[in-house]
Each structure stands twice: as C-alpha cells, then as structure tokens.
Design a protein around this motif. Sequence first.
Motif, PDB file in Angstrom:
ATOM      1  N   MET B   1     -41.757  -7.723  10.625  1.00  0.00           N
ATOM      2  CA  MET B   1     -41.793  -6.281  10.098  1.00  0.00           C
ATOM      3  C   MET B   1     -42.883  -5.409  10.639  1.00  0.00           C
ATOM      4  O   MET B   1     -42.994  -4.296  10.394  1.00  0.00           O
ATOM      5  CB  MET B   1     -41.591  -6.419   8.796  1.00  0.00           C
ATOM      6  CG  MET B   1     -40.441  -6.588   8.085  1.00  0.00           C
ATOM      7  SD  MET B   1     -40.241  -6.389   6.438  1.00  0.00           S
ATOM      8  CE  MET B   1     -40.627  -7.782   5.460  1.00  0.00           C
ATOM      9  N   LEU B   5     -38.607   1.044  12.884  1.00  0.00           N
ATOM     10  CA  LEU B   5     -37.623   2.018  13.602  1.00  0.00           C
ATOM     11  C   LEU B   5     -38.032   3.192  13.590  1.00  0.00           C
ATOM     12  O   LEU B   5     -38.603   3.909  12.579  1.00  0.00           O
ATOM     13  CB  LEU B   5     -36.384   1.768  12.556  1.00  0.00           C
ATOM     14  CG  LEU B   5     -35.629   0.341  12.734  1.00  0.00           C
ATOM     15  CD1 LEU B   5     -34.431   0.500  11.570  1.00  0.00           C
ATOM     16  CD2 LEU B   5     -34.657   0.232  14.050  1.00  0.00           C
ATOM     17  N   VAL B  11     -30.067   1.945  13.389  1.00  0.00           N
ATOM     18  CA  VAL B  11     -29.885   1.160  12.283  1.00  0.00           C
ATOM     19  C   VAL B  11     -28.743   0.389  12.343  1.00  0.00           C
ATOM     20  O   VAL B  11     -27.759   1.054  12.335  1.00  0.00           O
ATOM     21  CB  VAL B  11     -30.240   1.743  10.913  1.00  0.00           C
ATOM     22  CG1 VAL B  11     -29.998   0.840   9.831  1.00  0.00           C
ATOM     23  CG2 VAL B  11     -31.741   2.549  10.994  1.00  0.00           C
ATOM     24  N   LYS B  15     -20.159  -1.003   7.181  1.00  0.00           N
ATOM     25  CA  LYS B  15     -19.493  -0.271   5.991  1.00  0.00           C
ATOM     26  C   LYS B  15     -18.497  -1.108   5.374  1.00  0.00           C
ATOM     27  O   LYS B  15     -17.653  -1.880   5.988  1.00  0.00           O
ATOM     28  CB  LYS B  15     -18.747   1.157   6.383  1.00  0.00           C
ATOM     29  CG  LYS B  15     -19.972   2.205   6.779  1.00  0.00           C
ATOM     30  CD  LYS B  15     -19.031   3.430   7.054  1.00  0.00           C
ATOM     31  CE  LYS B  15     -19.981   4.608   7.623  1.00  0.00           C
ATOM     32  NZ  LYS B  15     -19.068   5.517   8.072  1.00  0.00           N
ATOM     33  N   ILE B  18     -15.492  -1.734  -1.966  1.00  0.00           N
ATOM     34  CA  ILE B  18     -15.044  -2.391  -3.234  1.00  0.00           C
ATOM     35  C   ILE B  18     -13.540  -2.236  -3.733  1.00  0.00           C
ATOM     36  O   ILE B  18     -13.386  -1.242  -4.353  1.00  0.00           O
ATOM     37  CB  ILE B  18     -16.013  -2.347  -4.337  1.00  0.00           C
ATOM     38  CG1 ILE B  18     -17.460  -2.465  -3.886  1.00  0.00           C
ATOM     39  CG2 ILE B  18     -15.865  -3.481  -5.371  1.00  0.00           C
ATOM     40  CD1 ILE B  18     -18.661  -2.196  -4.776  1.00  0.00           C
ATOM     41  N   VAL B  20     -11.123  -2.399  -6.290  1.00  0.00           N
ATOM     42  CA  VAL B  20     -10.955  -2.537  -7.657  1.00  0.00           C
ATOM     43  C   VAL B  20      -9.863  -1.803  -8.311  1.00  0.00           C
ATOM     44  O   VAL B  20      -9.838  -0.624  -8.392  1.00  0.00           O
ATOM     45  CB  VAL B  20     -12.422  -2.369  -8.295  1.00  0.00           C
ATOM     46  CG1 VAL B  20     -12.201  -2.597 -10.016  1.00  0.00           C
ATOM     47  CG2 VAL B  20     -13.593  -2.947  -7.761  1.00  0.00           C
ATOM     48  N   LEU B  91     -18.661  14.471  -9.274  1.00  0.00           N
ATOM     49  CA  LEU B  91     -19.309  13.259  -9.483  1.00  0.00           C
ATOM     50  C   LEU B  91     -20.359  12.907  -8.333  1.00  0.00           C
ATOM     51  O   LEU B  91     -21.389  12.298  -8.575  1.00  0.00           O
ATOM     52  CB  LEU B  91     -17.957  12.195  -9.515  1.00  0.00           C
ATOM     53  CG  LEU B  91     -17.342  12.182 -10.509  1.00  0.00           C
ATOM     54  CD1 LEU B  91     -16.499  10.651 -10.386  1.00  0.00           C
ATOM     55  CD2 LEU B  91     -18.243  11.942 -11.845  1.00  0.00           C
ATOM     56  N   GLU B  92     -20.051  13.182  -7.062  1.00  0.00           N
ATOM     57  CA  GLU B  92     -21.169  12.863  -5.917  1.00  0.00           C
ATOM     58  C   GLU B  92     -22.119  14.057  -5.798  1.00  0.00           C
ATOM     59  O   GLU B  92     -22.548  14.277  -4.577  1.00  0.00           O
ATOM     60  CB  GLU B  92     -20.367  12.574  -4.767  1.00  0.00           C
ATOM     61  CG  GLU B  92     -19.488  11.292  -4.897  1.00  0.00           C
ATOM     62  CD  GLU B  92     -20.278  10.004  -5.496  1.00  0.00           C
ATOM     63  OE1 GLU B  92     -21.472   9.773  -5.156  1.00  0.00           O
ATOM     64  OE2 GLU B  92     -19.429   9.002  -5.987  1.00  0.00           O
TER      65      GLU B  92
END
Lengths: 389, 156
Positions: B1, B5, B11, B15, B18, B20, B91-92
């Motif tokens: 480490m 970066l 990086v 992706k 989930i 559900v 919501l976001e």
Amino acid sequence: MEPRVAVVGIGHAGFAPITAGVSYKELMFEAAQRAYFDAGVDPRTGVDSFVCCSEDFLEGTSIFDEYVPDQLGAVQRPVQTVAGDGLFGFVTALMLIRSGIASVVAVEAHSKVSDVRSLGAIEAFALDPVLNRPLGISTLNVAGLEMNAFLERTGLSEEHCAMVASKNRTNALDNPRAAYPAHLSVEDVDDSTPVSWPLRDLEVARRADGCVVMVLASEERARQLTEAPVWILGAGWASSSPSLESRLWGHAESTTRAAEMAYRLADVGDPAEEIDLAEVDDVYAFRELEHLEALGIATGPELASLLEAGDLDIGGEMSVNASGGSIGQGNLFEANGLVRVLECVEQLRGEAGERQVDEAYVAVAQSARQVPSTSSAVVILANDAGAGG
Amino acid sequence: MLEKLERPDEVRRWKGRIPVSHRYTPGVAGDVFFTALRDRGVLLGSRCDSCDYTYVPARLFCERCFAELSADAEVGPGGRLVSFTISYTGLEGEPLEQPVAIGLVRPDGADAAIVHRIVETGDEPLEIGQRMEVVVKPDEERTGSIHDIDGFRPTG
C-alpha cells in the motif's frame, strides 16, 4: 462491573469520502494491524474471539460472516458477525470476556460506502414494505418528521441544530482523521438547501469509508498488556417502539433506556456532573441534542443555553463530539459506534492532540443505528484515574 | 500500500446488482385492515385495554404488554397532525420538481399515527397539532393497499 474489562488496543484506517483502489478487506487489515500492534497481541495466538459488525445490503453480499475472518487473523478461530452498529459488537465482546469465555477479544466495524451505488434505495428498503415503502418516502423524510416533532416538543430552534453542525465541522479541523473538517458558520448551515424541511443539507453527515478495530481484554490481561487501559464501567442497549406508527416521536427513547442501563452498571448518578466528555450520534445534527437530552446531560432549554454559551465546545463544561462527530469525521454507518469509542479512548489516554479535553477521566459513547431504526447503545468508559485506580 | 493511486480511472472496479424480489404477507390483522379500507373506506385499529392504547393499522398483538388483540377499533377519519416534513429530494438525493409534504397524523380514537402524503395543503402554513382528515380514494378505485388512502388534508 467487576471484574473489569478494558480497551487495550485501537486501530483505524480510511476515514475518507472515497478510498479508491483499496478493498474493504484491505481497510480492515490496515486497521487490524494497527490495533494488534497497539495492544501488543498476535491475533493468531493472543486473541480468543472476534466480533464484526455489518449489514449485508451495504456490503453488497449476503451472509457476510464468510467475508471477515481472513483479514482479521480470525481464520479457523471463534468469529461472529453482528448485524448492527459497532457498539453492539463492542458490548458483545464485553460479554464474551465477562462470561469467562474469552480473555482477549477483537471487535471490528467498517464502511466501504463509496462502493454502494444505490444507498438511498437500500436505506428506504428498511421501511415497512406494506405500509411505508409503497409511498416512496426516504429515511431523510423520517429524520425530517422526527426533527420537527423534537423541536416542537422542546422549543429548540432550527438555529440550535445549525449550531451543532457548525461546532462539529469546526471541531473536526483538529482531528487528523476527520474526512469533513471545515470552518462552517451557523449561517452557512442555515442557508443550506432544505432536504426534508426542517432538516437541511449541511445538517446531514456525509458518507465516508473507514474501519475501526479494537482489542478488549479482561482486567488481568489488560494489566499485562498496557499501562493505559481504558475501562468499561457500564454498558446498555435498548430498542424503542420500532414501527413508524407506534413509536414515540420527538424522543430518543431507546437512548434513554440504554443510558439507564449503562448508568446503573457504572454507578453513575449525575451524568452531567460525573462525565467529562460525550461522543454521541449526530448523523443528523438535531440528533446530537436529542441524544444529549436522553443521556440526562441536559433538558431542551438547558441545551439551548449550553450551545449558546459554547459549553458543548472543546474546553466547555461538557465537550460533545470533540472528534467532530459523524458530521465532521464522516458517516461510517455500522462503524459509527466504534468511531465514538475510538475518540473516547484517545481522549482518556491523553492522545487526542490539538483537541485534547482537559481533565478527561470519564466518557460516554452513544450510538444509534441509522434512521428508521430505533436501537441505541451506550457505554461508559474511564481511565485509571476516572475508574478510581 | 505504499504506491498511491493518483488517477480515479486507474481504479479497477466491478459493477454488480443484487437481484431481490420478495412477497410480503401483511398478516391476519393487516388483511382485516386492508379489507376494511378497500370495502368500506375506513381505518381499523386494535385496542389494548390493559395498556389504554389503540394501534392503527390493526395488529394481532400488543407490543407493550404482549396481549393478543383483535382488529375491530374503527378510528378517524379526522385526526391531528403529530409532525410533518417537506421533502425536496428523492431517494438518491436528486432534487424533486415539486416539493412533497409528508405528514404523521394521529386519527381520532387512536394513539398511534399514520404516515402519508399531505394533499391539498392550501395557502396556510402547516402547524403541528392542527386538525387533519384522511382522504380515501373513491370506492371503485380502492384495491386494498396503502394507496387506497390519497393522503391527509387540513380541515382547519
């Protein structure tokens, strides 16, 4: 509580809005290395049990316990995960030692929230699926409802909440690990956009990645391992009425109950008098005031005078969130509880640098899991002088 | 480490999603509540006599004393505003085109409160403690869900 249990090692990593390129396992490894070094133990031979705290959806996996042993030195050893705030893992570790099952326990909690692409949706998923979720309301809306009810009941104003946000961002300037230090005035907070009125944008803790690992030990082992043990004098935890429909709005009822339990065990009769500093949940600025009231530090009107007189600042009558809290350090989700203990331990060891509180002997750490949950935990910590030698 | 970066695009990330989906059972009391809402347009709660507390929506047990309850206490449609918030973000965190008022109303006869949108806010600012009314959708539009309630409206 006899025999005593102490924190003998602390380690942290991250505390940044983004920890690019580093995995959550590497964050945990870094924090664990530091904690084991601080405690002077080898996890493969000197730690009897391991406790981690995590919430599956925030990790993007299910059955997260299989993802924790390797980076903690816990492979083929007793390890468990608690789906809750880090302070619940902390009291689980305390119980493992008090019950005689273990002498040395490591507890861990982390946040790699920069990897979460749909945080709002995950948080909203915590609401009742039949009654609340179909309405599309967010956790910010639940916090807005709670804030409005709290201000109405106590007579505290929006400006008092803005003062909390300003204080905590400013305190964070003296905390090298804080992710969000800033010279932020009360007017800056007051002028920020309402997200769910009366809750404003700058009164909501910003997310951050990070990890905290701690090593706890029995009194006998603590005396062998360190000259500066931080004793756990008492611990309490409780839920409130969980549903939005039947809960007591405008009160941090679970904190009141958790504090009663912790004070009883620690034999604290007058918290405002006997406690020197407090690290409490401030993911939303008003919650700091709500929790201080529930902790019996001061009532609503008294809180207004304390804030206005600067008595909750570092060096005031009762330093509250000298670390900067979650608003200054970042919201580390399930790690928030351990972040608060981390600050108390540094303060009680006299290792808090520029933000060191004078005559710090007894501290309270309180944490509440994210809204809409109503679970809280409280621990009372003291150094040798505060614990009576 | 030791190597840090310096460029975000260096990086490596993967992706994932989930997947559900779930089926939620409102239960015996929930079923009675939603059936009464759909068929009669009323709110049914549950009274616990030993705690002197009336829940709404109805539930089969008292969380305070652990007694078994029945779903037969009709409450509302009038009530009082316990708290409210004006939502400016989705919501976001995305800004909403129109702010949405969300209220917590304790229907008359109940101790618990219901969360829903506030419709027809009018010109007067909302005040905690003011009188409100539950607005139920017309008979033919109700299906037995929380959306059978349109929201709350101030009544003075």
